[in-house]
Design a protein around this motif. Structure first.
Motif, short mmCIF file in Angstrom:
data_model
loop_
_atom_site.label_atom_id
_atom_site.label_comp_id
_atom_site.label_asym_id
_atom_site.label_seq_id
_atom_site.Cartn_x
_atom_site.Cartn_y
_atom_site.Cartn_z
N UNK A 87 0.81 -1.24 0.00
CA UNK A 87 0.00 0.00 0.00
C UNK A 87 0.84 1.27 0.00
N UNK A 88 1.94 1.29 0.75
CA UNK A 88 2.75 2.50 0.82
C UNK A 88 3.47 2.79 -0.50
N UNK A 89 3.90 1.75 -1.18
CA UNK A 89 4.62 1.96 -2.44
C UNK A 89 3.71 2.30 -3.60
N UNK A 90 2.45 1.88 -3.56
CA UNK A 90 1.53 2.08 -4.69
C UNK A 90 0.69 3.35 -4.56
N UNK A 91 0.43 3.81 -3.34
CA UNK A 91 -0.42 4.99 -3.16
C UNK A 91 0.39 6.27 -3.37
N UNK A 92 -0.27 7.27 -3.92
CA UNK A 92 0.36 8.56 -4.18
C UNK A 92 0.20 9.44 -2.95
#
Length: 523
Positions: A87-92
């Motif tokens: 989630x942290x790497x994919x969310x802007x």
């Protein structure tokens, strides 16, 4: 401040002063820095040569630099990848406030906590919860993703029973608290958290039922535990020896058990339970001599049978403690007390024995205790065989060789069997230990020595306290109402009141009109 801390951790200077400084720094409540590099350098210095501590660097939303710190083997890595990293790497995420809000409110992890200091982060990592550090944020985020191998719930081998629950505590304190919560579902059941041990930081839960346990007792137990300053706690006995009233006594002043039903029953009587992480044994305080001779099965069977079995326990307690010494005293000084036919039989059996009765008894008792301990320490597959076969072979060979007499073998065997009737190992081994000085008194002074030993034991028991509660309660001081659950076990419908431990307490535990029979007013 952070630079000063880093200077304490010189990688190539393992001196005593540097080690002490490292410990002091790790325990200090020093706040995290906004600079991620400084925080990571500190943690790398702290976990130097700790190759199981992982540092995972990644980009959060392609903008923020982040680090995950966790211990391999204590953290659920799969869930961490799915619920934190992905989630942290994919969310802007654009700003630090958005990142903080996302971590606290949108991360799919059941427990997310903010950490403000280095010591809080170290505690979290040690418990298996990974820590996330981000550049520009002077906070650490702890995720509840601890996972490690644990033993399944089994029946306690030392407290097995014919009737009743088959569940026993494990070494995981969370499992143990859940077993108690399954029995006592009231929110009045409280669990206070304490940590003991400079290095182990062992988690301890102080459990009691609010409104039943006396507040003075709770505070006393808590204060005694808080006074413990030690490197580590590896088993419940560490706590027991530090908080009991008289550590030199052979009699335990705190009850230990592996059974959730026993703990629940004592909590309902107003006692306090101490659960220690890493051990299946739970401590219960206060306790009395009579509590140590009670078994969980006393309350799961019919009261007449339970009362007879309980009286048998006290009878065999007397036999276990006094039978060898009485045999030595009578055979050495008081032969006139033995019937002539029995005396002639014993004399003929001892005709070829070169040792006096005192030496014979001590030698046989030591041999029996050695065989019993060997059977406990050896693997289960051969332990019982060694203890049983060893006793038979050595006993028979000793009689045939003329080293001991057959009556002495019988006396020692009956004494050993009697000691197995004691339901608690801690009190049983204390009785076994006291057997030897009484045998020496019997061989020196006869029955007068035996009586002196009994009087000394009674005086010692009368002076003992368990968190202020007299050890011989309810006999001394005498409490008539509580005798219903001492030498005998009265019917459950007659035990309306709880034992009186300290101060004010919730006296009644059930309705007074529960006697079975036809309903009042019925035909």
């Amino acid at each position: 401040m952070v630079r000063h801390i880093r200077s304490l951790f010189k990688k190539n200077n393992p001196t005593k002063e540097n080690t002490n400084a490292r410990q002091q720094a790790s325990d200090a409540q020093v706040s995290l820095s906004i600079q991620l590099d400084q925080n990571i350098e500190y943690f790398r210095s702290l976990y130097l040569n700790s190759f199981d501590v992982m540092f995972r660097s990644f980009l959060i939303g392609e903008k923020f630099q982040g680090y995950l710190i966790y211990i391999d083997g204590l953290t659920d890595v799969q869930k961490m990848d799915e619920q934190v990293l992905t989630p942290l790497m994919k969310n802007k995420i654009e700003t630090a406030s958005e990142l903080t809000n996302f971590l606290v409110n949108k991360t799919p992890v059941s427990s997310v906590q903010k950490m403000t200091s280095f010591s809080e982060c170290v505690d979290s990592i040690s418990n298996g919860n990974p820590i996330l550090l981000c550049h520009g944020i002077n906070l650490g985020f702890s995720f509840g993703l601890a996972k490690w191998e644990k033993r399944s719930i089994e029946e306690p081998a030392a407290e097995s029973g014919i009737r009743g629950p088959r569940e026993g505590f494990t070494e995981t304190i969370g499992v143990n608290t859940s077993l108690i919560r399954r029995i006592i579902k009231s929110p009045a059941l409280k669990m206070k958290t304490l940590h003991v041990g400079e290095y182990t930081k062992t988690k301890i839960f102080l459990s009691y039922i609010e409104g039943i346990a006396d507040q003075t007792l709770i505070e006393e137990v808590e204060n005694r535990i808080k006074r413990i300053k030690i490197d580590g706690i590896l088993e419940s006995n560490y706590i027991e020896e530090f908080i009991e009233d008289n550590t030199y006594s052979p009699f335990p002043q705190i009850l230990s058990t592996e059974r959730p039903d026993v703990v629940s029953a004592n909590l309902l009587e107003g006692r306090v339970a101490i659960l220690i992480d890493g051990t299946p044994f739970v401590l219960i305080a206060p306790t009395s001599l009579f509590s140590l001779f009670q078994s969980q099965e006393d309350y799961y069977g019919r009261y007449l049978i339970s009362s007879v079995i309980r009286m048998l326990r006290f009878l065999f307690l007397t036999i276990s403690l006094l039978l060898p010494s009485l045999y030595v005293a009578i055979l050495t000084y008081h032969q006139e007390m033995v019937p002539t036919a029995l005396l002639l039989s014993i004399a003929s059996a001892r005709e070829s024995v070169p040792f006096p009765a005192l030496v014979e008894a001590i030698m046989m008792e030591l041999t029996f205790e050695a065989l019993r301990e060997a059977g406990v320490r050896l693997p289960k597959q051969i332990g019982s065989a060694v203890s049983i076969v060893g006793a038979l072979v050595i006993g028979q060979a000793a009689v045939q060789a003329g080293l001991v007499s057959a009556p002495m073998v019988i006396v020692v065997a009956v004494t050993g069997i009697a000691s197995f009737m004691i339901p608690r190992y801690a009190i049983g081994i204390g009785i076994r230990m006291l057997r030897f000085p009484i045998i020496l008194l019997a061989g020196s002074l006869g029955l007068i020595g035996v009586m002196m030993g009994i009087i000394a034991i009674i005086i010692h028991l009368a002076t003992l306290r368990s968190f202020g509660v007299p050890y011989l309660s309810p006999i001394a001081p005498l409490k008539i109402k509580e005798l219903k659950d001492s030498f005998i076990r009265a019917p459950l419908w007659k035990m309306n009141t709880r034992p009186h431990f300290t101060g004010n307490f919730n006296q009644y535990r059930q309705s007074p009109d529960l006697k079975p029979g036809p309903e009042k007013g019925g035909e």
